[in-house]
Design a protein around this motif. Structure first.
Motif: not given
Length: 389
Positions: A8, A10, A345-349, A373, A375, A377
């Motif tokens: 990923s 960012v 995809y779990d790139d975010h909070e 954020r 991201v 991909n």
């Protein structure tokens, strides 16, 4: 077979954001634009360039006069955006130009702070009860129109030189609608679009008399509010919707009594759904659970129509085959895409408000969360070769 999702990329700006758009008029560079809300700091538009060969990101930052709630890139000019401002200002919606956008890669000199030029104001009556919260440009290069969405109405604007003219209005109050949440243009019809209000999805033909413009309605598309919808670009009678019930559903607008497909891989509200513009069996969804899902919906795609009509998918050329390694990487040549979750995809909070495909590269997509954020991909290699081979 286990799927390798790849790296990923960012881009974080530590500012609150709601809106993301691919740069629609640029088919050479993989670019996205995002706008900040400007709650406690000056508002900005970031033009982000992704180089897939170098796996690198570069950006230009543009100062804007007020917070941005929504924006959309115009297909007819890659430097122009329709911007929905996030405040009670004199011009709630405007067409702007990003100055000094390079045709090639963004350099350190380009990255110096740039300015935004206002081209045309989309002025709405002061009596409008709700400020706009979304905007969608028609995807056609030759149809210079945009739909501006507020809870009370959808206003259609046509852009000329140098002004914008309002041509149609869909009123919620006159059509027994709940608050309007979203809209999407029919990909090949200049005067047709769909809207979402409450649990309902409706289609409209603006060529007809206002009393008969509604051509289709799905009263209970979801058990909760419908917040996202998109047309399949290759099968324009197929719609994807996302709702507060955490599900994504595909519909045939010609026979909408029941969904073609239901996907339940989210645990909270869905804010964004997007068909891949080239390979429409690939569908993105994103929402309040902070997840971005890449789904394969091949049974409801144009690939299925081709297979049914021609006896199978068309063969790829030698250039595509040359990318498959001798060790079999890229998947079994006999393996075809199937319905189901490709990657989660779990790139975010925090909540993800947008997931969008690149216009320049059909295998690249970006997602944006509230905390600023971004991201980027790419579609996994295995899924790519299932589609191509």
């Amino acid at each position: 077979m286990e799927v390798s999702r790849g790296a990923s990329h960012v881009y974080g700006i530590e500012r609150h954001t709601l809106c993301l758009t691919p740069v629609a008029g640029d088919t050479q560079r993989c670019r996205f634009a995002l706008g900040t809300l400007g709650i406690t700091e000056p508002s900005e538009i970031h033009l982000v360039d992704f180089d897939s060969d170098e796996n690198s990101l570069a950006s230009i930052v543009y100062k804007h006069t007020c917070g941005i709630r929504a924006l959309a890139s115009t297909p007819w000019d890659s430097s122009q955006l329709v911007v929905v401002n996030n405040a009670s200002v004199d011009v709630p919606v405007e067409l702007v130009r990003l100055n000094n956008v390079p045709e090639g890669p963004i350099s350190s000199r380009d990255a110096l702070e740039q300015s935004v030029e206002s081209i045309a104001a989309l002025e709405t009556p002061s009596a409008e009860p709700q400020l706009p919260h979304a905007v969608v440009c028609h995807p056609s290069l030759y149809n210079k129109t945009a739909a501006v969405v507020s809870s009370a109405s959808v206003r259609v604007w046509e852009f000329g030189a140098p002004t914008a003219t309002q041509t149609h209005t869909i009123w919620a109050s006159r059509n027994a609608m709940d608050d309007i949440e979203a809209a999407a243009w029919h990909p090949s019809a200049a005067a047709q679009l769909s809207t979402a209000d409450g649990t309902c999805v409706r289609s409209w033909d603006l060529r007809l008399d206002p009393k008969s413009q509604q051509t289709m309605a799905i009263e209970y598309a979801h058990s909760g509010k419908v917040r996202a919808l998109d047309y399949n670009p290759n099968l324009p009678y197929v719609l994807a919707t996302g709702g507060d019930d955490g599900s994504v559903r595909l519909w045939d607008a010609r026979s909408p009594a029941a969904p073609l497909m239901e996907i339940a891989n989210h645990t909270h509200w869905i804010y964004s759904v997007a068909f891949n513009p080239n390979h429409d069996q690939l569908l993105l969804s994103a929402g309040a659970d902070g997840l971005v899902n890449l789904e394969s919906t091949v049974s409801a795609s144009s690939a299925q129509v081709v297979a049914a009509g021609l006896g199978g998918l068309s063969e790829v050329d030698s250039d595509d085959e040359s990318d498959v390694g001798s060790d079999g990487s890229g998947g079994d040549r006999g393996e075809k895409p199937t319905d189901g979750l490709v990657v989660q995809y779990d790139d975010h909070e925090t909540s993800v408000y947008a997931a969008k495909w690149s216009v320049a590269d059909p295998w690249v997509f970006a997602s944006l969360s509230f905390d600023g954020r971004l991201v980027i991909n790419t579609v996994p290699r295995e899924e790519k070769y299932k589609i191509l081979l």
